[in-house]
Design a protein around this motif. Structure first.
Motif, short mmCIF file in Angstrom:
data_model
loop_
_atom_site.label_atom_id
_atom_site.label_comp_id
_atom_site.label_asym_id
_atom_site.label_seq_id
_atom_site.Cartn_x
_atom_site.Cartn_y
_atom_site.Cartn_z
N PRO A 1 0.81 -1.22 0.00
CA PRO A 1 0.00 0.00 0.00
C PRO A 1 0.85 1.28 0.00
N VAL B 1 -5.22 -2.96 2.57
CA VAL B 1 -4.90 -3.26 3.98
C VAL B 1 -6.12 -3.86 4.66
N VAL C 1 0.69 10.87 5.59
CA VAL C 1 0.90 9.50 5.07
C VAL C 1 -0.25 9.18 4.12
N GLY C 2 0.08 8.67 2.94
CA GLY C 2 -0.98 8.25 2.02
C GLY C 2 -0.52 8.41 0.59
N LYS D 1 -6.57 13.90 -1.80
CA LYS D 1 -5.97 13.87 -0.47
C LYS D 1 -5.66 15.28 0.05
N VAL E 1 4.85 10.91 3.29
CA VAL E 1 5.14 9.50 3.05
C VAL E 1 4.08 8.94 2.11
N GLY F 1 8.57 9.23 -0.14
CA GLY F 1 8.18 8.14 -1.04
C GLY F 1 7.45 7.06 -0.27
N GLN F 2 7.19 5.94 -0.94
CA GLN F 2 6.44 4.86 -0.31
C GLN F 2 7.28 4.19 0.76
N GLU G 1 -12.78 11.04 2.68
CA GLU G 1 -12.11 9.86 3.23
C GLU G 1 -13.21 8.96 3.75
N VAL H 1 -5.19 5.95 7.94
CA VAL H 1 -3.98 6.62 8.39
C VAL H 1 -4.21 7.32 9.74
N1 UDP Z 1 0.48 3.24 3.41
C1 UDP Z 1 1.62 2.45 3.45
N2 UDP Z 1 2.79 2.99 2.98
C2 UDP Z 1 2.87 4.26 2.48
C3 UDP Z 1 1.71 5.05 2.47
C4 UDP Z 1 0.51 4.51 2.94
O1 UDP Z 1 1.60 1.31 3.90
O2 UDP Z 1 3.96 4.67 2.06
C5 UDP Z 1 -0.81 2.66 3.91
C6 UDP Z 1 -1.27 3.30 5.20
O3 UDP Z 1 -0.59 2.71 6.29
C7 UDP Z 1 -2.76 2.99 5.20
C8 UDP Z 1 -3.10 2.98 3.70
O4 UDP Z 1 -1.87 2.91 2.99
O5 UDP Z 1 -3.02 1.74 5.78
C9 UDP Z 1 -3.86 4.21 3.29
O6 UDP Z 1 -5.15 4.08 3.77
P1 UDP Z 1 -6.19 5.29 3.90
O7 UDP Z 1 -7.51 4.69 4.32
O8 UDP Z 1 -5.66 6.35 4.79
O9 UDP Z 1 -6.27 5.90 2.44
P2 UDP Z 1 -6.70 5.24 1.04
O10 UDP Z 1 -5.47 4.71 0.43
O11 UDP Z 1 -7.68 4.14 1.33
O12 UDP Z 1 -7.30 6.35 0.26
#
Ligand code: UDP
Length: 409
Positions: free
Chosen positions: A19, A29, A225-226, A232, A255, A285-286, A309, A314
């Motif tokens: 992810p 996830v 994070v995302g 976003k 991130v 980055g990721q 959202e 996150v």
């Molecule tokens: N995430 C990750 N690594 C990253 C960025 C995001 O593992 O570099 C994961 C974060 O931990 C979360 C998911 O991606 O579990 C993002 O979920 P969220 O519901 O916030 O947003 P969505 O992607 O569903 O729009």
């Protein structure tokens, strides 16, 4: 009838995909963790997803009682917008696999509208209840941010599935109300079951030592994070820092990877340059999901500036690490975050208001600590085992007491 075996359909979101990049995020996830928790509790789960470029094994066991099955439908690198036409193929492959292995399912649980189409067809064919989690809904998304364009079939399929599914899972009262208001869904069929969080992976750590592991100094850290995409609302993070009384001693960390080349990343970088903030923002980055706890723990505040959202995993992960969250009051975020207790919710995407909330937290060690403790406490009630028990109950009620009308599936 007790529930022994469930089929999960997640056509475009493989639970094995990392992810935070491409289209892989919270849904991936969610599917993986929910299935893992149900599997630990003894339910057998087959997760059906579409074959993609990174597949190693067609069938992969990912934990006790849980398998991921990759089915070939179209080219492995087909675009998301082209998947609707591939749904009948996917369904056929799924039925072939099921028949070859002689599998019988007690319930079908589908994720996202594309999979919901498949889930409906499958559940009707094998005469078992259909549970659906939409994750995001097109009509809410389009209302949330001008410029979001969705496939024309999407709202139609969403409404049709809402009318026929045995149970619709909503993440928040806001989402449940929107289903009734925008799609005419029968609110009695909608159950509120939140997302969960892995409380072992996401837990409070010593901030000083994680900062030194990440090579950070004593600056105050605002963390995002995302995936990096327009919905976003990352511009708000930059504007927030620009609006603070003093951005001296403050650093922003982003991130996650861009969904679409570097288009949104470039836009945010350009804005940072215009606001004279480019030296204050790090694009990391990721990051591997299991390493993210380091970042949440290193941060003083996690900022979630999204336009929409449906849940906002996150925010919950950050809270589980004991880091307060400042977020827009949209969708599931207003359910997770307790305003003034575990962070702050802002009704408008207004940088001054965000800056004010962030400054309140970072200028008071006492507030930061008490909010962090309250945040962890709140997250502790939302571990995946709790969520999986709720979901198991939903399946059981449906299979034991099917509705008397024609809409039971
Ligand atoms: N995430 C990750 N690594 C990253 C960025 C995001 O593992 O570099 C994961 C974060 O931990 C979360 C998911 O991606 O579990 C993002 O979920 P969220 O519901 O916030 O947003 P969505 O992607 O569903 O729009």
């Amino acid at each position: 009838m007790s529930v022994e075996r469930a089929a999960f359909i997640t056509l475009h979101a493989c639970p094995l995909a990392a992810p935070g990049q491409g289209k892989s995020g919270g849904m991936n996830v969610y599917v993986r963790q929910l299935a893992a928790a149900l599997g630990e509790m003894g339910m057998k789960i087959d997760i059906f997803t579409r074959e993609h470029l990174d597949v190693v094994n067609r069938v992969e066991t990912i934990g006790p009682n849980v398998r991921v099955i990759h089915l070939k439908a179209g080219e492995p690198d087909a675009h998301l917008g082209d998947l609707y036409a591939l749904l009948p193929d996917f369904l056929e492959q799924l039925n072939d696999f099921r028949e070859e292995e002689g599998l019988e399912y007690d319930v079908v649980h589908s994720h996202y509208w594309l999979s919901a189409w498949v889930g409906r067809e499958l559940s009707q064919a094998i005469n078992v209840p259909h549970v659906v989690t939409f994750h995001t809904l097109s009509l809410i998304k389009m209302q949330s941010r001008a410029g979001e364009i969705e496939q024309t079939e999407r709202p139609v399929v969403e409404a049709e599935v809402m009318a026929t599914a045995g149970r619709i899972i909503a993440f928040s009262p806001h989402e449940r109300d929107a289903m009734a208001r925008l799609y005419g869904a029968d609110a009695r069929k909608v159950s509120l079951v939140p997302c969960g969080v892995d409380l072992e992976v996401f837990r409070p750590l010593n901030q000083k030592s994680v900062r030194s592991r990440l090579g950070l100094n004593g600056e105050k850290i605002l963390l995002y994070v995302g995936r990096v995409e327009p919905i976003k609302g990352l511009d708000l993070l930059v504007e927030t820092a620009a609006q603070m009384d003093s951005a001296e001693g403050v650093r922003m960390m982003v991130v996650g990877a861009d969904v679409n080349g570097d288009r949104e990343m470039d836009r945010v970088k350009q804005l940072a340059k215009e606001r004279d903030m480019e030296d204050k923002i790090d694009f990391v980055g990721q990051v591997d999901h299991d390493d993210l706890a380091l970042y949440y723990n290193a941060a003083d505040v996690c900022v979630v500036p999204s336009y929409y959202e449906s849940f906002g995993l996150v925010a919950l992960e950050s809270m589980a690490c004991g880091t307060p969250v400042v977020a827009t009051r949209v969708g599931g975020l207003s359910t997770i975050i307790q305003h003034g207790r575990t962070g702050y919710l802002k009704s408008w995407r207004c940088p001054e208001a965000f800056a004010n909330s962030v400054e309140m937290i970072i200028s008071s060690d006492g507030l930061q600590q008490s909010m962090g403790e309250a945040a962890r406490k709140r997250a502790e009630g939302m571990g995946w085992d709790n969520v999986a028990s709720l979901m198991w109950d939903e399946y059981s009620v449906l299979t034991e007491h099917p509705a008397k009308d024609d809409n039971k599936y």
